[in-house]
Design a protein around this motif. Sequence first.
Motif, PDB file in Angstrom:
ATOM      1  N   ALA A  17       0.780  -1.323   0.005  1.00 50.69           N
ATOM      2  CA  ALA A  17      -0.058  -0.138   0.029  1.00 50.69           C
ATOM      3  C   ALA A  17       0.955   1.114  -0.033  1.00 50.69           C
ATOM      4  CB  ALA A  17      -0.697   0.119   1.203  1.00 50.69           C
ATOM      5  N   GLY A  18       0.246   2.406  -0.496  1.00 46.43           N
ATOM      6  CA  GLY A  18       1.216   3.490  -0.591  1.00 46.43           C
ATOM      7  C   GLY A  18       2.471   3.339  -1.262  1.00 46.43           C
ATOM      8  N   ARG A  19       3.501   4.064  -0.408  1.00 44.31           N
ATOM      9  CA  ARG A  19       4.571   4.256  -1.234  1.00 44.31           C
ATOM     10  C   ARG A  19       5.539   2.796  -1.351  1.00 44.31           C
ATOM     11  NH1 ARG A  19       6.868   8.514  -1.602  1.00 44.31           N
ATOM     12  NH2 ARG A  19       9.065   8.515  -0.902  1.00 44.31           N
ATOM     13  N   GLN A  46      -6.592   1.568  -6.786  1.00 43.52           N
ATOM     14  CA  GLN A  46      -6.237   2.806  -6.448  1.00 43.52           C
ATOM     15  C   GLN A  46      -7.290   3.251  -5.336  1.00 43.52           C
ATOM     16  OE1 GLN A  46      -3.618   4.592  -7.831  1.00 43.52           O
ATOM     17  NE2 GLN A  46      -3.755   6.432  -6.909  1.00 43.52           N
ATOM     18  N   LYS A  48      -8.597   5.735  -2.431  1.00 46.76           N
ATOM     19  CA  LYS A  48      -8.455   7.029  -1.784  1.00 46.76           C
ATOM     20  C   LYS A  48      -7.100   7.590  -2.221  1.00 46.76           C
ATOM     21  CE  LYS A  48     -11.300   6.315   2.109  1.00 46.76           C
ATOM     22  NZ  LYS A  48     -11.513   6.177   3.555  1.00 46.76           N
ATOM     23  N   ASN A  49      -6.703   7.625  -3.594  1.00 45.88           N
ATOM     24  CA  ASN A  49      -5.544   8.371  -4.261  1.00 45.88           C
ATOM     25  C   ASN A  49      -4.376   7.794  -3.937  1.00 45.88           C
ATOM     26  OD1 ASN A  49      -7.020  10.216  -5.617  1.00 45.88           O
ATOM     27  ND2 ASN A  49      -7.265  11.567  -4.030  1.00 45.88           N
ATOM     28  N   GLU A  50      -4.479   6.394  -3.295  1.00 45.96           N
ATOM     29  CA  GLU A  50      -3.117   5.607  -2.810  1.00 45.96           C
ATOM     30  C   GLU A  50      -3.409   4.241  -3.461  1.00 45.96           C
ATOM     31  OE1 GLU A  50      -0.692   6.154  -0.268  1.00 45.96           O
ATOM     32  OE2 GLU A  50      -1.420   8.119  -0.408  1.00 45.96           O
TER      33      GLU A  50
END
Length: 88
Positions: A17-19, A46, A48-50
Amino acid sequence: MKPVVTQAGQAVTLTYAGRATIKPAYALAAKKYNVFMNILTATVLQLKNEPFSRMVVHIQGSDKDISSSLEFLKGEGIGIERLDPDDF
């Protein structure tokens, strides 16, 4: 249809998730710990924009190298869930 695993090794679910999704952690673990990882199924979304990714992989190598590669992936922020071989 379930993926079929016929060779020795460990099946795991990797959750990014994320980065963590932008790092080449999967490739680095395979190279650094001399394991082979075969992607059985993968989803990339994608939320919530992550970015979010979930992959089921089969890892082959020595027990020590498999464990070391999974510890490396955990250290990179990747969730690990070992799967029961009877599920395949």
